[in-house]
Design a protein around this motif. Structure first.
Motif, mmCIF file in Angstrom:
data_model
loop_
_atom_site.group_PDB
_atom_site.id
_atom_site.type_symbol
_atom_site.label_atom_id
_atom_site.label_comp_id
_atom_site.label_asym_id
_atom_site.label_seq_id
_atom_site.Cartn_x
_atom_site.Cartn_y
_atom_site.Cartn_z
ATOM 1 N N MET A 1 -21.825 2.156 -21.775
ATOM 2 C CA MET A 1 -21.768 3.494 -21.196
ATOM 3 C C MET A 1 -20.596 4.289 -21.751
ATOM 4 O O MET A 1 -20.732 5.476 -22.022
ATOM 5 C CB MET A 1 -21.642 3.403 -19.668
ATOM 6 N N LEU A 2 -19.451 3.623 -21.872
ATOM 7 C CA LEU A 2 -18.271 4.319 -22.380
ATOM 8 C C LEU A 2 -18.491 4.780 -23.818
ATOM 9 O O LEU A 2 -18.200 5.936 -24.151
ATOM 10 C CB LEU A 2 -17.043 3.413 -22.293
ATOM 11 N N ARG A 3 -19.019 3.895 -24.644
ATOM 12 C CA ARG A 3 -19.258 4.269 -26.050
ATOM 13 C C ARG A 3 -20.273 5.409 -26.153
ATOM 14 O O ARG A 3 -20.105 6.308 -26.964
ATOM 15 C CB ARG A 3 -19.740 3.053 -26.830
ATOM 16 N N GLU A 4 -21.325 5.348 -25.335
ATOM 17 C CA GLU A 4 -22.335 6.403 -25.363
ATOM 18 C C GLU A 4 -21.741 7.755 -24.965
ATOM 19 O O GLU A 4 -22.225 8.797 -25.389
ATOM 20 C CB GLU A 4 -23.495 6.057 -24.431
ATOM 21 N N ALA A 5 -20.692 7.735 -24.152
ATOM 22 C CA ALA A 5 -20.018 8.967 -23.734
ATOM 23 C C ALA A 5 -18.875 9.330 -24.670
ATOM 24 O O ALA A 5 -18.068 10.210 -24.362
ATOM 25 C CB ALA A 5 -19.499 8.810 -22.312
ATOM 26 N N ALA A 6 -18.782 8.648 -25.800
ATOM 27 C CA ALA A 6 -17.739 8.879 -26.815
ATOM 28 C C ALA A 6 -16.341 8.594 -26.280
ATOM 29 O O ALA A 6 -15.368 9.243 -26.661
ATOM 30 C CB ALA A 6 -17.840 10.292 -27.389
ATOM 31 N N LEU A 7 -16.249 7.620 -25.373
ATOM 32 C CA LEU A 7 -14.953 7.192 -24.857
ATOM 33 C C LEU A 7 -14.618 5.814 -25.419
ATOM 34 O O LEU A 7 -15.494 4.954 -25.542
ATOM 35 C CB LEU A 7 -14.965 7.114 -23.321
ATOM 36 N N ARG A 8 -13.349 5.617 -25.737
ATOM 37 C CA ARG A 8 -12.897 4.321 -26.196
ATOM 38 C C ARG A 8 -13.040 3.306 -25.060
ATOM 39 O O ARG A 8 -12.780 3.629 -23.906
ATOM 40 C CB ARG A 8 -11.421 4.420 -26.607
ATOM 41 N N VAL A 9 -13.429 2.096 -25.401
ATOM 42 C CA VAL A 9 -13.554 1.038 -24.397
ATOM 43 C C VAL A 9 -12.198 0.363 -24.235
ATOM 44 O O VAL A 9 -11.691 -0.252 -25.168
ATOM 45 C CB VAL A 9 -14.629 0.006 -24.820
ATOM 46 N N THR A 10 -11.620 0.545 -23.053
ATOM 47 C CA THR A 10 -10.338 -0.089 -22.744
ATOM 48 C C THR A 10 -10.496 -0.884 -21.448
ATOM 49 O O THR A 10 -11.404 -0.629 -20.657
ATOM 50 C CB THR A 10 -9.221 0.959 -22.552
ATOM 51 N N ARG A 11 -9.603 -1.836 -21.232
ATOM 52 C CA ARG A 11 -9.678 -2.635 -20.004
ATOM 53 C C ARG A 11 -9.570 -1.765 -18.751
ATOM 54 O O ARG A 11 -10.347 -1.947 -17.812
ATOM 55 C CB ARG A 11 -8.617 -3.729 -20.017
ATOM 56 N N PRO A 12 -8.635 -0.805 -18.683
ATOM 57 C CA PRO A 12 -8.585 0.047 -17.489
ATOM 58 C C PRO A 12 -9.869 0.852 -17.275
ATOM 59 O O PRO A 12 -10.341 0.981 -16.145
ATOM 60 C CB PRO A 12 -7.383 0.959 -17.744
ATOM 61 N N ARG A 13 -10.453 1.386 -18.331
ATOM 62 C CA ARG A 13 -11.687 2.158 -18.176
ATOM 63 C C ARG A 13 -12.827 1.280 -17.676
ATOM 64 O O ARG A 13 -13.588 1.679 -16.794
ATOM 65 C CB ARG A 13 -12.067 2.840 -19.492
ATOM 66 N N LEU B 1 -13.642 9.812 -16.882
ATOM 67 C CA LEU B 1 -15.002 9.391 -16.542
ATOM 68 C C LEU B 1 -15.784 10.523 -15.884
ATOM 69 O O LEU B 1 -16.983 10.675 -16.116
ATOM 70 C CB LEU B 1 -14.977 8.164 -15.626
ATOM 71 N N THR B 2 -15.091 11.324 -15.071
ATOM 72 C CA THR B 2 -15.740 12.462 -14.417
ATOM 73 C C THR B 2 -16.119 13.525 -15.444
ATOM 74 O O THR B 2 -17.252 14.023 -15.444
ATOM 75 C CB THR B 2 -14.811 13.062 -13.332
ATOM 76 N N VAL B 3 -15.206 13.862 -16.332
ATOM 77 C CA VAL B 3 -15.473 14.859 -17.374
ATOM 78 C C VAL B 3 -16.621 14.396 -18.274
ATOM 79 O O VAL B 3 -17.471 15.194 -18.675
ATOM 80 C CB VAL B 3 -14.197 15.144 -18.201
ATOM 81 N N ALA B 4 -16.668 13.090 -18.555
ATOM 82 C CA ALA B 4 -17.717 12.544 -19.417
ATOM 83 C C ALA B 4 -19.062 12.420 -18.699
ATOM 84 O O ALA B 4 -20.074 12.126 -19.327
ATOM 85 C CB ALA B 4 -17.290 11.169 -19.940
ATOM 86 N N GLY B 5 -19.063 12.644 -17.383
ATOM 87 C CA GLY B 5 -20.309 12.568 -16.629
ATOM 88 C C GLY B 5 -20.725 11.167 -16.240
ATOM 89 O O GLY B 5 -21.863 10.933 -15.850
#
Length: 132
Positions: free
Chosen positions: A1-13, A54-58
């Motif tokens: 989900m994170l990658r699909e939203a163009a967010l880096r995958v980190t442990r906190p995320r 996460l909110t901004v990314a939907g």
């Protein structure tokens, strides 16, 4: 989900996203407590920053019923509503009032192109309501 939203995958995320998925309508302090079970040194600010991203990314939705702190849920993109107990603050999802988004038709749009409606039903939950 994170990658699909163009967010880096980190442990906190991953930890925050998991906490929101497993605990609908959780407030920030609850999410911090859950995340700290796996990441004891994560800061408040890091969790706030992740929730914002996460909110901004939907990927999560932020709701804040009147008189309540912000709460987060993983149910996004369907324009559902909420029912809130006036006494204990319990919150549950309520499906769209009628039809597809925006669920309600405004009496006057004032020129806006409306794509979403937010409704909060207020009352007393089964535990708080007096015997009938």
């Amino acid at each position: 989900m994170l990658r699909e939203a163009a967010l880096r995958v980190t442990r906190p995320r991953v930890a925050v996203l998991s906490a929101v998925h497993e605990n609908a309508h959780a407030d920030t302090d609850s999410i911090i407590g859950l995340v700290r079970q796996d990441l004891p040194k994560v800061s408040h600010q890091a969790v706030y920053d992740v929730l914002r991203a996460l909110t901004v990314a939907g990927l999560v939705r932020r709701i804040q019923p009147m008189g309540s702190v912000a709460r987060y849920e993983a149910r996004v993109g369907d324009n559902h509503h909420h029912v809130v107990c006036r006494s204990c603050g319990e919150i549950h999802d309520v499906d769209c009032s009628v039809g597809a988004a925006p669920c309600l038709t405004a009496s006057d749009t004032h020129g806006f192109v409306i794509d979403e409606a937010e409704v909060i039903y207020w009352g007393l939950c089964a535990s708080c309501a007096p015997e009938r």
